[in-house]
Design a protein around this motif. Sequence first.
Motif, PDB file in Angstrom:
ATOM      1  N   GLY A  72       0.478  -1.360  -0.117  1.00 15.53           N
ATOM      2  CA  GLY A  72       0.331   0.056  -0.202  1.00 15.53           C
ATOM      3  C   GLY A  72       0.990   1.722   0.288  1.00 15.53           C
ATOM      4  O   GLY A  72       2.319   1.005   0.539  1.00 15.53           O
ATOM      5  N   GLU A  73       0.174   2.490  -0.778  1.00 13.88           N
ATOM      6  CA  GLU A  73       0.275   3.603  -0.173  1.00 13.88           C
ATOM      7  C   GLU A  73       1.324   3.912   0.665  1.00 13.88           C
ATOM      8  O   GLU A  73       2.326   5.131   1.547  1.00 13.88           O
ATOM      9  N   GLU A  74       0.837   3.703   1.975  1.00 18.66           N
ATOM     10  CA  GLU A  74       1.225   4.214   3.036  1.00 18.66           C
ATOM     11  C   GLU A  74       1.402   3.016   3.953  1.00 18.66           C
ATOM     12  O   GLU A  74       1.803   2.916   5.573  1.00 18.66           O
ATOM     13  N   VAL A  88      -3.510  -1.269  -2.092  1.00 15.65           N
ATOM     14  CA  VAL A  88      -3.970  -0.407  -1.537  1.00 15.65           C
ATOM     15  C   VAL A  88      -4.155   0.837  -1.704  1.00 15.65           C
ATOM     16  O   VAL A  88      -2.570   1.078  -1.227  1.00 15.65           O
ATOM     17  N   ASP A  89      -4.824   1.618  -2.165  1.00 15.99           N
ATOM     18  CA  ASP A  89      -4.342   2.947  -1.693  1.00 15.99           C
ATOM     19  C   ASP A  89      -5.480   3.523  -0.865  1.00 15.99           C
ATOM     20  O   ASP A  89      -6.659   4.078  -0.964  1.00 15.99           O
ATOM     21  N   PRO A  90      -5.523   3.727   0.623  1.00 11.11           N
ATOM     22  CA  PRO A  90      -6.248   4.304   1.102  1.00 11.11           C
ATOM     23  C   PRO A  90      -6.878   5.757   0.915  1.00 11.11           C
ATOM     24  O   PRO A  90      -8.902   6.136   0.917  1.00 11.11           O
ATOM     25  N   ILE A  91      -6.211   6.416   0.326  1.00 11.21           N
ATOM     26  CA  ILE A  91      -7.156   8.002   0.154  1.00 11.21           C
ATOM     27  C   ILE A  91      -6.530   8.797  -1.506  1.00 11.21           C
ATOM     28  O   ILE A  91      -4.985   8.577  -1.511  1.00 11.21           O
ATOM     29  N   ASP A  92      -6.807   7.718  -2.622  1.00  8.43           N
ATOM     30  CA  ASP A  92      -5.771   8.320  -3.854  1.00  8.43           C
ATOM     31  C   ASP A  92      -6.944   9.967  -4.101  1.00  8.43           C
ATOM     32  O   ASP A  92      -8.097   9.887  -4.549  1.00  8.43           O
ATOM     33  N   GLY A  93      -6.197  10.785  -4.408  1.00  6.84           N
ATOM     34  CA  GLY A  93      -6.170  12.206  -4.698  1.00  6.84           C
ATOM     35  C   GLY A  93      -7.054  12.927  -2.827  1.00  6.84           C
ATOM     36  O   GLY A  93      -7.089  13.652  -2.300  1.00  6.84           O
ATOM     37  N   TRP A 215      -0.332   1.110  -6.597  1.00  4.10           N
ATOM     38  CA  TRP A 215      -1.546   1.067  -6.151  1.00  4.10           C
ATOM     39  C   TRP A 215      -3.069   2.439  -6.538  1.00  4.10           C
ATOM     40  O   TRP A 215      -3.947   1.919  -5.594  1.00  4.10           O
ATOM     41  N   ASP A 216      -2.149   3.662  -6.921  1.00  2.00           N
ATOM     42  CA  ASP A 216      -3.002   4.445  -7.874  1.00  2.00           C
ATOM     43  C   ASP A 216      -3.709   3.628  -9.082  1.00  2.00           C
ATOM     44  O   ASP A 216      -4.475   4.198  -8.826  1.00  2.00           O
ATOM     45  N   VAL A 217      -3.066   2.622  -9.387  1.00  4.97           N
ATOM     46  CA  VAL A 217      -3.924   2.401 -10.974  1.00  4.97           C
ATOM     47  C   VAL A 217      -4.343   0.719 -10.519  1.00  4.97           C
ATOM     48  O   VAL A 217      -4.563   0.156 -11.274  1.00  4.97           O
TER      49      VAL A 217
END
Length: 256
Positions: A72-74, A88-93, A215-217
């Motif tokens: 994940g991103e985090e 996983v991207d918990p908040i994309d944007g 994880w963004d895509v």
Amino acid sequence: MTTPPSIPHSVLLAVAERTALAAGRLIREGFGQEVVVKESTQHDIKIELDSLTQRLIEKMLLDAFPGHAILGEEGGEGTTGQRYEWIVDPIDGTVNFSYGIPHFCVSIACRDRGETVAGLVFDPMREEMFAAMKGQGAFLNGKKISASSRSDMSEMILSLGFSKSGETVKKCLELYQYYGPRSRKLRAMGAAALDLAYIAAGRIDAYIEQGIKIWDVAAGNLILEEAGGKVVLTPLKDKHHYHIVASNGRLEFPLT
Ligand code: IPD
Ligand code: CA
């Protein structure tokens, strides 16, 4: 080592949906509240809620599937020999979220031995759940969706992602110059996963970004491919980092 038994894709997706709804509630509650910034660079922000949401998602996925890997991103290490891996991207944007722009989402994908088999992108503000399973089509809130049939560049809406480095921001401006006069509209909406989901739903026609993390895509790519679109990912130097050209599958891009 014995291969763990297969899990039906519908079970993977159901758990991902439950998880995205819970994560979406958390993010929505935080929207418009004071933002705790953990880290900021010229073109990016990381916030406390990213980490909290990632932890919630990890807990829910691992409670359901102990032993699965999470990338994940985090945080999250990703695959270390496990058959199933969640991306996983918990908040994309996150920048949109932090500035009070209601355009962001949760992105969750599941890979089985490296192949993405289930994915969803959930926009908690509009309550839009984009979802797909390998070979089963793509859906928005349960209704089948398909990419547009526009094949003429002069009619397309192209979303361009600026990415996060000064270098990619400058390179992206070349794409604006090239495609601006040739397209109907250009957009920079700030949430890659939603760009892909929007192409899948026929709302826009294409998306290019010169540096994007997996994880963004990961989820958006499956949703778009299942909606009849096309994604070309080219690996870049850094781990998990790609150049992406995504479209309805009917358009050509001389410059990327
Ligand atoms: C970013 C967004 C943005 C894209 C960046 C991504 P984040 O993700 O998707 O649209 O241009 O490349 O990193 O940081 O908001 O999760
Ligand atoms: Ca992201």
